[in-house]
Design a protein around this motif. Structure first.
Motif, PDB file in Angstrom:
ATOM      1  N   UNK A  61       0.802  -1.207   0.000  1.00  0.00           N
ATOM      2  CA  UNK A  61       0.000   0.000   0.000  1.00  0.00           C
ATOM      3  C   UNK A  61       0.841   1.265   0.000  1.00  0.00           C
ATOM      4  N   UNK A  62       1.923   1.270   0.770  1.00  0.00           N
ATOM      5  CA  UNK A  62       2.815   2.425   0.851  1.00  0.00           C
ATOM      6  C   UNK A  62       3.486   2.659  -0.502  1.00  0.00           C
ATOM      7  N   UNK A  63       3.911   1.586  -1.154  1.00  0.00           N
ATOM      8  CA  UNK A  63       4.539   1.710  -2.473  1.00  0.00           C
ATOM      9  C   UNK A  63       3.543   2.271  -3.490  1.00  0.00           C
ATOM     10  N   UNK A  64       2.298   1.799  -3.411  1.00  0.00           N
ATOM     11  CA  UNK A  64       1.262   2.294  -4.334  1.00  0.00           C
ATOM     12  C   UNK A  64       0.956   3.756  -4.061  1.00  0.00           C
ATOM     13  N   UNK A  65       0.875   4.131  -2.792  1.00  0.00           N
ATOM     14  CA  UNK A  65       0.588   5.515  -2.411  1.00  0.00           C
ATOM     15  C   UNK A  65       1.639   6.463  -2.976  1.00  0.00           C
ATOM     16  N   UNK A  66       2.908   6.065  -2.901  1.00  0.00           N
ATOM     17  CA  UNK A  66       3.993   6.930  -3.363  1.00  0.00           C
ATOM     18  C   UNK A  66       3.941   7.148  -4.879  1.00  0.00           C
ATOM     19  N   UNK A  67       3.214   6.303  -5.589  1.00  0.00           N
ATOM     20  CA  UNK A  67       3.052   6.454  -7.034  1.00  0.00           C
ATOM     21  C   UNK A  67       1.816   7.271  -7.397  1.00  0.00           C
ATOM     22  N   UNK A  68       1.009   7.627  -6.391  1.00  0.00           N
ATOM     23  CA  UNK A  68      -0.279   8.280  -6.637  1.00  0.00           C
ATOM     24  C   UNK A  68      -0.198   9.758  -6.264  1.00  0.00           C
ATOM     25  N   UNK A  69      -0.041  10.602  -7.261  1.00  0.00           N
ATOM     26  CA  UNK A  69       0.192  12.023  -7.029  1.00  0.00           C
ATOM     27  C   UNK A  69      -0.972  12.707  -6.316  1.00  0.00           C
ATOM     28  N   UNK A  70      -2.200  12.327  -6.628  1.00  0.00           N
ATOM     29  CA  UNK A  70      -3.359  13.006  -6.050  1.00  0.00           C
ATOM     30  C   UNK A  70      -3.675  12.581  -4.636  1.00  0.00           C
ATOM     31  N   UNK A  71      -3.067  11.516  -4.173  1.00  0.00           N
ATOM     32  CA  UNK A  71      -3.328  10.998  -2.824  1.00  0.00           C
ATOM     33  C   UNK A  71      -2.285  11.617  -1.890  1.00  0.00           C
ATOM     34  N   UNK A  72      -2.747  12.422  -0.941  1.00  0.00           N
ATOM     35  CA  UNK A  72      -1.822  13.241  -0.157  1.00  0.00           C
ATOM     36  C   UNK A  72      -1.527  12.725   1.250  1.00  0.00           C
ATOM     37  N   UNK A  73      -2.393  11.860   1.782  1.00  0.00           N
ATOM     38  CA  UNK A  73      -2.215  11.403   3.163  1.00  0.00           C
ATOM     39  C   UNK A  73      -2.298   9.884   3.245  1.00  0.00           C
ATOM     40  N   UNK A  74      -1.328   9.293   3.951  1.00  0.00           N
ATOM     41  CA  UNK A  74      -1.270   7.843   4.134  1.00  0.00           C
ATOM     42  C   UNK A  74      -1.243   7.544   5.629  1.00  0.00           C
ATOM     43  N   UNK A  75      -2.160   6.674   6.087  1.00  0.00           N
ATOM     44  CA  UNK A  75      -2.230   6.306   7.495  1.00  0.00           C
ATOM     45  C   UNK A  75      -2.086   4.791   7.614  1.00  0.00           C
ATOM     46  N   UNK A  76      -1.067   4.350   8.333  1.00  0.00           N
ATOM     47  CA  UNK A  76      -0.795   2.927   8.501  1.00  0.00           C
ATOM     48  C   UNK A  76      -1.548   2.412   9.722  1.00  0.00           C
ATOM     49  N   UNK A  77      -2.474   1.494   9.502  1.00  0.00           N
ATOM     50  CA  UNK A  77      -3.256   0.896  10.594  1.00  0.00           C
ATOM     51  C   UNK A  77      -2.449  -0.254  11.182  1.00  0.00           C
ATOM     52  N   UNK A  78      -2.017  -0.130  12.421  1.00  0.00           N
ATOM     53  CA  UNK A  78      -1.234  -1.190  13.056  1.00  0.00           C
ATOM     54  C   UNK A  78      -2.148  -2.194  13.749  1.00  0.00           C
ATOM     55  N   UNK A  79      -1.733  -3.453  13.764  1.00  0.00           N
ATOM     56  CA  UNK A  79      -2.519  -4.493  14.419  1.00  0.00           C
ATOM     57  C   UNK A  79      -2.698  -4.184  15.902  1.00  0.00           C
ATOM     58  N   UNK A  80      -1.633  -3.707  16.517  1.00  0.00           N
ATOM     59  CA  UNK A  80      -1.682  -3.218  17.890  1.00  0.00           C
ATOM     60  C   UNK A  80      -1.811  -1.700  17.817  1.00  0.00           C
ATOM     61  N   UNK A  81      -2.960  -1.144  18.211  1.00  0.00           N
ATOM     62  CA  UNK A  81      -3.170   0.301  18.078  1.00  0.00           C
ATOM     63  C   UNK A  81      -2.097   1.140  18.767  1.00  0.00           C
ATOM     64  N   UNK A  82      -1.446   0.579  19.777  1.00  0.00           N
ATOM     65  CA  UNK A  82      -0.445   1.340  20.521  1.00  0.00           C
ATOM     66  C   UNK A  82       0.950   1.250  19.893  1.00  0.00           C
ATOM     67  N   UNK A  83       1.114   0.408  18.901  1.00  0.00           N
ATOM     68  CA  UNK A  83       2.434   0.189  18.299  1.00  0.00           C
ATOM     69  C   UNK A  83       2.793   1.303  17.323  1.00  0.00           C
ATOM     70  N   UNK A  84       4.086   1.495  17.142  1.00  0.00           N
ATOM     71  CA  UNK A  84       4.547   2.435  16.124  1.00  0.00           C
ATOM     72  C   UNK A  84       4.457   1.763  14.757  1.00  0.00           C
ATOM     73  N   UNK A  85       4.505   2.559  13.715  1.00  0.00           N
ATOM     74  CA  UNK A  85       4.377   2.008  12.369  1.00  0.00           C
ATOM     75  C   UNK A  85       5.575   1.129  12.023  1.00  0.00           C
ATOM     76  N   UNK A  86       5.328  -0.108  11.547  1.00  0.00           N
ATOM     77  CA  UNK A  86       6.439  -0.985  11.148  1.00  0.00           C
ATOM     78  C   UNK A  86       6.935  -0.698   9.734  1.00  0.00           C
ATOM     79  N   UNK A  87       6.271   0.206   9.016  1.00  0.00           N
ATOM     80  CA  UNK A  87       6.670   0.537   7.643  1.00  0.00           C
ATOM     81  C   UNK A  87       7.381   1.880   7.662  1.00  0.00           C
TER      82      UNK A  87
END
Length: 240
Positions: free
Chosen positions: A118-144
């Protein structure tokens, strides 16, 4: 005026302390689900995303799916559910074709690295400005690397939000076809479409004291969304 998220609002007022969603050993009451969705709506508005804007969502059947789904709707935006099995090129196509402004994406697993794709696809999409990584553990930091976790993004946002008053024929959801005869096509479904389908299902199930839905179909598909998630939200029912 009609917004599909009103179903959640009504339940949160009627039975705030009743369990609305169960996923493994985690639960959300109607009040908690509504409050979390309000935070998502406030997050989107703070990023300049609102009425009529498209917001993509790649997420399996976890608690965060309904949280983000109804948060998008509350903001007056359009939900674009994305099949979690898609790869970078396919995701990139749907982000561009739908004109998605933001993208919520689950982190995935070692066998299904959805977050990386998803992150790789987002970086190719010029019109998409915000990316939010949903972590399995809500308290965890982003693994990507380089991504912002949903939990981080939601910090400081209010749990109060007045849903955007959409018209019945405003688009609520865009569901993509399989693309078996060409590129996938986005089918636009209105708030009236989705709400009336859910209410019809709810009425067909019959009135019981407290119905529970075992959701085994993916929520990013029409059946899971309409017959189980949306129809399961009125006060007499819950999902598990």
């Amino acid at each position: 005026m009609l917004n599909l998220a009103v179903m959640l609002e009504d339940s949160a007022r009627a039975v705030p302390d009743r369990i609305a969603v169960v996923a493994g050993d985690r639960t959300l009451t109607y009040a908690q689900l509504n409050a979390a969705a309000n935070q998502v709506a406030n997050l989107l508005i703070s990023r300049g995303i609102g009425c009529g804007d498209k917001v993509a969502l790649s997420c399996p059947n976890v608690l965060q799916f309904p949280v983000v789904y109804y948060g998008i709707l509350k903001a007056g935006a359009v939900v674009v559910p994305v099949n979690v099995l898609l790869k970078r090129r396919e995701i990139s196509y749907q982000l561009a074709d739908s004109d998605s402004r933001a993208y919520f994406c689950f982190e995935g697993t070692p066998d299904l690295p959805l977050g990386q794709e998803g992150w790789a696809a987002f970086k190719e999409s010029e019109g998409c400005t915000d990316f939010f990584l949903i972590t399995a553990d809500p308290a965890a930091t982003s693994p990507v690397s380089g991504t912002e976790s949903l939990a981080n993004a939601l910090e400081g946002h209010s749990v109060e939000f007045a849903p955007w008053l959409t018209e019945p024929d405003d688009t609520a959801v865009i569901l993509y076809t399989s693309g078996t005869t060409g590129e996938p096509k986005g089918a636009e479904l209105t708030h009236a479409n989705m709400a009336l389908n859910a209410l019809t299902c709810h009425l067909m199930f019959g009135e019981v004291e407290h119905d529970v839905h075992l959701v085994t179909l993916p929520l990013f598909h029409s059946f899971g969304q309409t017959v189980q998630m949306n129809a399961g939200l009125p006060p007499l029912t819950s999902m598990s």
